[in-house]
Design a protein around this motif. Structure first.
Motif, PDB file in Angstrom:
ATOM      1  N   LEU A 216      25.688   4.280 -17.401  1.00  0.00           N
ATOM      2  CA  LEU A 216      25.623   3.858 -16.362  1.00  0.00           C
ATOM      3  C   LEU A 216      25.530   5.194 -15.240  1.00  0.00           C
TER       4      LEU A 216
ATOM      5  N   ARG B 102      27.571   2.640  -9.964  1.00  0.00           N
ATOM      6  CA  ARG B 102      28.078   1.219  -8.841  1.00  0.00           C
ATOM      7  C   ARG B 102      28.076   1.386  -8.239  1.00  0.00           C
TER       8      ARG B 102
ATOM      9  N   ALA C  48      24.036  -1.788 -10.121  1.00  0.00           N
ATOM     10  CA  ALA C  48      24.049  -1.566 -10.611  1.00  0.00           C
ATOM     11  C   ALA C  48      23.040  -0.118 -11.167  1.00  0.00           C
TER      12      ALA C  48
ATOM     13  N   LEU D 256      23.775  -6.352 -17.202  1.00  0.00           N
ATOM     14  CA  LEU D 256      24.113  -4.617 -17.593  1.00  0.00           C
ATOM     15  C   LEU D 256      24.708  -5.158 -19.294  1.00  0.00           C
TER      16      LEU D 256
ATOM     17  N   VAL E 249      24.195  -9.061 -12.241  1.00  0.00           N
ATOM     18  CA  VAL E 249      24.431  -7.404 -12.276  1.00  0.00           C
ATOM     19  C   VAL E 249      25.034  -7.623 -14.355  1.00  0.00           C
ATOM     20  N   ASP E 250      26.258  -7.994 -13.576  1.00  0.00           N
ATOM     21  CA  ASP E 250      26.849  -7.707 -14.960  1.00  0.00           C
ATOM     22  C   ASP E 250      26.127  -8.145 -16.141  1.00  0.00           C
TER      23      ASP E 250
END
Length: 72
Positions: free
Chosen positions: A33, A36, A41, A21, A17-18
C-alpha cells in the motif's frame, strides 16, 4: 509537443476499497500500500501504481479490465 513515454498510474473505480484491497491481498503476495486517503487506496506496482477509488458511477461491465504482468 510532449512525447508520451509511459504510464504513471491507472485509476480503478471500486464499490468498496477495503474489499478490493482484501481481494488483491488474497491473490498476490506482498501487496504494498503506497498510501490511503478518504475513499482511495494506492497500490505500488514498481514505478507505477493502481489507484482504487470508491464509487459506482459506471454500470458493471464484463469487458473492461486491466492486464497485469506477474512472475508466475
Amino acid at each position: 509537443m510532449p512525447r508520451l513515454v509511459g504510464v504513471n498510474h491507472v485509476a480503478v473505480e471500486v464499490g468498496d476499497v477495503d474489499e478490493a484491497l482484501a481481494f488483491l491481498e488474497r491473490v498476490f503476495d506482498h501487496v504494498r500500500l503506497r498510501g490511503r486517503s478518504a475513499g482511495m487506496a494506492f497500490i505500488d506496482l514498481g514505478d507505477q501504481f493502481i489507484a482504487l477509488s470508491r464509487g459506482n458511477t459506471h454500470a458493471p461491465d464484463r469487458d473492461r479490465h486491466i492486464g497485469l504482468v506477474v512472475d508466475d
